[in-house]
Design a protein around this motif. Sequence first.
Motif, PDB file in Angstrom:
ATOM      1  N   PRO A 122       3.031 -34.643  19.910  1.00  0.00           N
ATOM      2  CA  PRO A 122       3.020 -33.428  20.695  1.00  0.00           C
ATOM      3  C   PRO A 122       2.897 -32.200  19.795  1.00  0.00           C
ATOM      4  CG  PRO A 122       4.808 -34.863  21.388  1.00  0.00           C
ATOM      5  CD  PRO A 122       4.217 -35.452  20.141  1.00  0.00           C
ATOM      6  N   PHE A 139       4.444 -29.417  20.043  1.00  0.00           N
ATOM      7  CA  PHE A 139       5.681 -28.668  19.858  1.00  0.00           C
ATOM      8  C   PHE A 139       6.853 -29.621  19.858  1.00  0.00           C
ATOM      9  CE2 PHE A 139       4.236 -28.612  24.195  1.00  0.00           C
ATOM     10  CZ  PHE A 139       5.328 -28.952  24.948  1.00  0.00           C
ATOM     11  N   GLY A 162       9.462 -30.164  21.584  1.00  0.00           N
ATOM     12  CA  GLY A 162       9.926 -30.853  22.786  1.00  0.00           C
ATOM     13  C   GLY A 162      10.668 -29.933  23.723  1.00  0.00           C
ATOM     14  N   ASP A 163      10.641 -30.280  24.976  1.00  0.00           N
ATOM     15  CA  ASP A 163      11.307 -29.492  25.995  1.00  0.00           C
ATOM     16  C   ASP A 163      12.745 -29.942  26.182  1.00  0.00           C
ATOM     17  OD1 ASP A 163       8.273 -29.716  27.824  1.00  0.00           O
ATOM     18  OD2 ASP A 163       8.934 -28.060  26.573  1.00  0.00           O
ATOM     19  N   VAL A 191       8.864 -34.255  25.311  1.00  0.00           N
ATOM     20  CA  VAL A 191       7.982 -33.276  25.916  1.00  0.00           C
ATOM     21  C   VAL A 191       7.977 -33.580  27.402  1.00  0.00           C
ATOM     22  CG1 VAL A 191       5.626 -32.384  26.060  1.00  0.00           C
ATOM     23  CG2 VAL A 191       6.577 -33.051  23.845  1.00  0.00           C
ATOM     24  N   ASP A 192       8.526 -32.673  28.183  1.00  0.00           N
ATOM     25  CA  ASP A 192       8.672 -32.839  29.631  1.00  0.00           C
ATOM     26  C   ASP A 192       7.310 -32.672  30.294  1.00  0.00           C
ATOM     27  OD1 ASP A 192       9.223 -32.547  32.374  1.00  0.00           O
ATOM     28  OD2 ASP A 192      11.111 -31.513  31.993  1.00  0.00           O
ATOM     29  N   GLU A 193       6.867 -33.729  30.974  1.00  0.00           N
ATOM     30  CA  GLU A 193       5.565 -33.713  31.638  1.00  0.00           C
ATOM     31  C   GLU A 193       5.709 -33.799  33.156  1.00  0.00           C
ATOM     32  OE1 GLU A 193       2.857 -36.408  29.624  1.00  0.00           O
ATOM     33  OE2 GLU A 193       3.850 -35.970  27.720  1.00  0.00           O
ATOM     34  N   GLY A 198       8.020 -38.143  30.207  1.00  0.00           N
ATOM     35  CA  GLY A 198       7.853 -37.450  28.946  1.00  0.00           C
ATOM     36  C   GLY A 198       7.362 -38.299  27.798  1.00  0.00           C
ATOM     37  N   THR A 199       6.869 -37.599  26.805  1.00  0.00           N
ATOM     38  CA  THR A 199       6.503 -38.213  25.545  1.00  0.00           C
ATOM     39  C   THR A 199       7.710 -38.075  24.630  1.00  0.00           C
ATOM     40  OG1 THR A 199       4.185 -37.645  25.855  1.00  0.00           O
ATOM     41  CG2 THR A 199       4.893 -38.150  23.596  1.00  0.00           C
ATOM     42  N   THR A 240       9.632 -38.579  21.015  1.00  0.00           N
ATOM     43  CA  THR A 240       9.425 -38.714  19.576  1.00  0.00           C
ATOM     44  C   THR A 240      10.764 -38.856  18.870  1.00  0.00           C
ATOM     45  OG1 THR A 240       9.369 -36.319  19.224  1.00  0.00           O
ATOM     46  CG2 THR A 240       7.255 -37.415  19.547  1.00  0.00           C
ATOM     47  N   ASN A 282       5.620 -40.774  17.691  1.00  0.00           N
ATOM     48  CA  ASN A 282       5.421 -40.927  19.123  1.00  0.00           C
ATOM     49  C   ASN A 282       5.819 -42.354  19.523  1.00  0.00           C
ATOM     50  OD1 ASN A 282       4.275 -41.508  21.677  1.00  0.00           O
ATOM     51  ND2 ASN A 282       2.611 -40.052  21.360  1.00  0.00           N
TER      52      ASN A 282
END
Length: 145
Positions: free
Chosen positions: A5, A7, A9-10, A69-71, A81-82, A84, A89
Motif C-alpha cells: 500500500p 501509505f 494504513g488506516d 488499509v481500510d477498503e 483490508g490489505t 501488512t 503484504n
Amino acid sequence: MAWTPAFAGDLAGTVVGVVDGDTIDVLADGRSVRVRLAEIDAPERRQAFGTKARQALADLTFHRAVAVVDEGRDRYGRTIGTVTVDGRNINLALVAAGLAWAYTRYVVHPEYVTAQDAARAAKRGLWADPHPTPPWDFRRPAGAR
C-alpha cells in the motif's frame, strides 16, 4: 510480490485472533476490529488446505503489529483490508504460498493474479491438488454447483 500500500494504513494494531485463512481480529485503540483480507479468498475450514491457510495466516500475523488499509465493509460488517506486517503484504503472501485464491471478482491489483499463476505453476499449497475447489464454489449449495 513487491506491491505494498502507498501509505501506512488506516488502522494499526495487534492481531489478537485468527478466525480462518482470510479473516483476523485486530485490537486497535482498545477495540477489536474484524478484518477480512481484501482481494483474496482462502479455503474454508472444512475444505482441503483450510487449516493450513489459517495456520499460515496465524504464523504471519498472530500477536504481531499490523497496518490495515481500510477498503470498506462487507455485507457482514467486517472491515475489508490489505494487511501488512513490517511492510510485507500478507494478503499477497498467502496467494503466493498457494494458500489462497486471488478473488478475481474483487481483484484490483494484478499482482494477485500473477502470484496465483506462479503458485499454480509451481504446484505450491492447494495447487498440488490437480482440481482444487475455489471457496466460492465450495460455499455454494450442492444443488447450485
